[in-house]
Design an enzyme around this catalytic site. Structure first.
Site, PDB file in Angstrom:
ATOM      1  N   ARG A 142     107.075 -25.802  22.139  1.00  0.00           N
ATOM      2  CA  ARG A 142     108.454 -26.287  22.029  1.00  0.00           C
ATOM      3  C   ARG A 142     108.562 -27.578  21.217  1.00  0.00           C
ATOM      4  O   ARG A 142     109.675 -28.075  20.989  1.00  0.00           O
ATOM      5  CB  ARG A 142     109.054 -26.514  23.418  1.00  0.00           C
ATOM      6  CG  ARG A 142     109.142 -25.270  24.275  1.00  0.00           C
ATOM      7  CD  ARG A 142     110.065 -25.480  25.475  1.00  0.00           C
ATOM      8  NE  ARG A 142     111.432 -25.706  25.045  1.00  0.00           N
ATOM      9  CZ  ARG A 142     112.440 -25.993  25.878  1.00  0.00           C
ATOM     10  NH1 ARG A 142     112.207 -26.118  27.183  1.00  0.00           N
ATOM     11  NH2 ARG A 142     113.669 -26.187  25.417  1.00  0.00           N
ATOM     12  N   CYS A 202     120.475 -25.749  31.777  1.00  0.00           N
ATOM     13  CA  CYS A 202     119.427 -25.721  30.752  1.00  0.00           C
ATOM     14  C   CYS A 202     120.000 -25.473  29.374  1.00  0.00           C
ATOM     15  O   CYS A 202     119.491 -26.002  28.378  1.00  0.00           O
ATOM     16  CB  CYS A 202     118.398 -24.636  31.085  1.00  0.00           C
ATOM     17  SG  CYS A 202     117.325 -25.006  32.479  1.00  0.00           S
ATOM     18  N   ARG A 244     106.669 -32.103  34.117  1.00  0.00           N
ATOM     19  CA  ARG A 244     106.917 -32.193  32.679  1.00  0.00           C
ATOM     20  C   ARG A 244     106.986 -33.655  32.204  1.00  0.00           C
ATOM     21  O   ARG A 244     106.076 -34.136  31.546  1.00  0.00           O
ATOM     22  CB  ARG A 244     108.212 -31.453  32.314  1.00  0.00           C
ATOM     23  CG  ARG A 244     108.173 -29.942  32.570  1.00  0.00           C
ATOM     24  CD  ARG A 244     107.223 -29.225  31.636  1.00  0.00           C
ATOM     25  NE  ARG A 244     107.263 -27.785  31.813  1.00  0.00           N
ATOM     26  CZ  ARG A 244     108.143 -26.972  31.235  1.00  0.00           C
ATOM     27  NH1 ARG A 244     109.071 -27.475  30.443  1.00  0.00           N
ATOM     28  NH2 ARG A 244     108.112 -25.673  31.454  1.00  0.00           N
ATOM     29  N   ASP A 296     112.794 -20.919  22.852  1.00  0.00           N
ATOM     30  CA  ASP A 296     113.389 -21.685  23.952  1.00  0.00           C
ATOM     31  C   ASP A 296     114.367 -22.747  23.475  1.00  0.00           C
ATOM     32  O   ASP A 296     114.842 -23.566  24.276  1.00  0.00           O
ATOM     33  CB  ASP A 296     112.291 -22.352  24.780  1.00  0.00           C
ATOM     34  CG  ASP A 296     111.591 -21.376  25.714  1.00  0.00           C
ATOM     35  OD1 ASP A 296     112.186 -20.328  26.021  1.00  0.00           O
ATOM     36  OD2 ASP A 296     110.451 -21.664  26.119  1.00  0.00           O
ATOM     37  N   HIS A 300     111.591 -28.874  36.467  1.00  0.00           N
ATOM     38  CA  HIS A 300     112.477 -29.900  35.918  1.00  0.00           C
ATOM     39  C   HIS A 300     113.435 -30.362  37.013  1.00  0.00           C
ATOM     40  O   HIS A 300     113.803 -29.574  37.900  1.00  0.00           O
ATOM     41  CB  HIS A 300     113.334 -29.347  34.771  1.00  0.00           C
ATOM     42  CG  HIS A 300     112.693 -29.389  33.432  1.00  0.00           C
ATOM     43  ND1 HIS A 300     112.999 -28.478  32.434  1.00  0.00           N
ATOM     44  CD2 HIS A 300     111.783 -30.231  32.873  1.00  0.00           C
ATOM     45  CE1 HIS A 300     112.301 -28.750  31.347  1.00  0.00           C
ATOM     46  NE2 HIS A 300     111.556 -29.813  31.594  1.00  0.00           N
TER      47      HIS A 300
END
Length: 298
Positions: free
Chosen positions: A119, A291, A165, A94, A194
Site C-alpha cells: 500500500r 475506511c 499498524r 486498497d 485499526h
C-alpha cells in the site's frame, strides 16, 4: 497508558462535572455539513493478506464493489455533504480505503506512511491530491502512520490507535504536525487492526460522544475511554464483528454497515438516525463506510 499533549486534565474534569446525557437524550441532534474525500474501487481486489479479513481465495466482484461504493457516495451527498474524488490507480487495490491516506485538521495535513509495502505508493497519490487542491501545510510522516484508520478527531482531542499498524511514536508526530492534543489507545485484537474498526466519533464539540467496542482495547485504554466518554455507546461483539464500528456520523445521521442492527437500535435510543449501507464486498478486504471516507476537518 501514554497520554500525549496538554489539556487532558481539563477534559477529564469537565466530563466529570457535566453530564451530557441530560441534553442529548432529550434534545434533537443537529447534523453539520461535512467535506469527505473518497476513491472509487476501480481496481479493487484481494491479492494479498495484511489483516484477518482478507482471503485471496475468496472471489471478489469488482462491479458490485463499485455499486456499493457509489451508493455510499450518494448517501453522503443526499445528506448534504460534499465528496471529492481522488482517481484510482492501477496496481493499488486498497486505494479505495481513503481514510488511511491523510489526517486533516484546521487546514493542516498529516499524510500517511503504510506498514504494508503493497500500500506504500498510495500515500504519494494522496499527497499530490492535497497539494493540487490548495493545501500548503502538508507533513509526510517519518513513522508508520495509517491516518484516519488510527486517528479519530473529537473536535478537541485526537484519539490515536496503535498495536497493529500505526507506530506509537507517530502519535507524538501527529501532535506536532497538527497542533492538537493526542490520546494514545492500544488495540489488542487483530481483527480490529485499526482504531476505526473499533471506535468512531458520533458527535463533536464541548461534550463529544463516541461509540466503541471495549474488548478491542487494552485494559488501560478502556479505563481512559470510560473516563473521557462516560456516555459512550458501547457496542457488542455481533456489531463489532461485522465492522459496525466502522461508521461515519455527521452529528445526527450515522452511516453504518447493513448488518449492524444492534448498534443501530442503541443509536436510535440516543437520538441518532442510523442509515444502513451494504458494504459486504468491500468488507472482504477489511473495510467499511469509514475506511472508504476521509474527512477534511475544518
Amino acid at each position: 497508558m501514554k497520554v500525549a499533549g496538554g489539556g487532558i486534565r481539563f477534559r477529564i474534569m469537565t466530563t466529570a462535572l457535566v453530564d451530557p446525557r441530560a441534553e442529548t437524550r432529550t434534545g434533537s441532534r443537529t447534523p453539520t455539513p461535512r467535506d469527505y474525500v473518497m476513491c472509487p474501487p476501480e481496481h479493487f481486489a484481494v491479492e494479498y493478506v495484511i489483516n484477518p479479513w482478507m482471503d485471496p481465495d475468496r472471489p471478489v466482484d469488482v462491479e458490485l464493489a463499485l455499486r456499493q461504493w457509489e451508493e455510499l457516495k450518494r448517501t453522503y451527498e443526499r445528506l448534504g455533504h460534499s465528496v471529492s474524488v481522488v482517481p484510482a490507480q492501477p496496481g493499488l487495490p486498497d486505494m479505495v480505503f481513503a481514510a488511511n491516506s491523510g489526517t486533516v485538521i484546521g487546514g493542516r495535513v498529516l499524510g500517511s506512511r503504510f506498514r504494508a509495502e503493497q500500500r506504500a505508493a498510495e500515500a504519494e497519490h494522496f499527497r499530490r491530491w492535497f497539494a493540487g487542491n490548495g493545501y500548503r501545510e502538508i507533513v509526510m510522516p517519518s513513522r508508520i502512520n495509517e491516518a484516519e484508520g488510527d486517528f479519530a478527531w473529537t473536535g478537541g482531542l485526537l484519539l490515536a490507535g496503535t498495536g497493529f499498524r500505526t507506530d506509537p511514536e507517530a502519535h507524538a508526530e501527529a501532535q506536532e504536525a497538527l497542533g492538537v492534543p493526542v490520546v494514545s489507545l492500544r488495540l489488542v485484537d487483530a481483527r480490529f487492526y485499526h482504531l476505526d474498526t473499533a471506535l468512531f466519533v458520533l458527535s463533536q464539540g464541548e461534550h463529544p460522544q463516541i461509540a466503541y467496542y471495549p474488548e478491542a482495547f487494552s485494559t488501560g485504554s478502556r479505563r481512559v475511554l470510560e473516563r473521557l466518554f462516560p456516555d459512550a455507546v458501547v457496542a457488542d461483539a455481533a456489531d463489532a464483528e461485522c465492522l459496525g464500528l466502522n461508521g461515519v456520523s455527521d452529528g445526527r445521521h450515522v452511516v453504518l454497515p447493513l448488518e449492524a442492527t444492534g448498534l443501530a437500535a442503541k443509536l436510535r435510543d440516543r437520538g441518532y438516525e442510523p442509515i444502513h449501507v451494504d458494504v459486504s464486498e468491500l468488507r472482504k478486504s477489511g473495510g467499511g463506510p469509514k475506511c472508504c471516507t476521509m474527512e477534511l476537518h475544518g
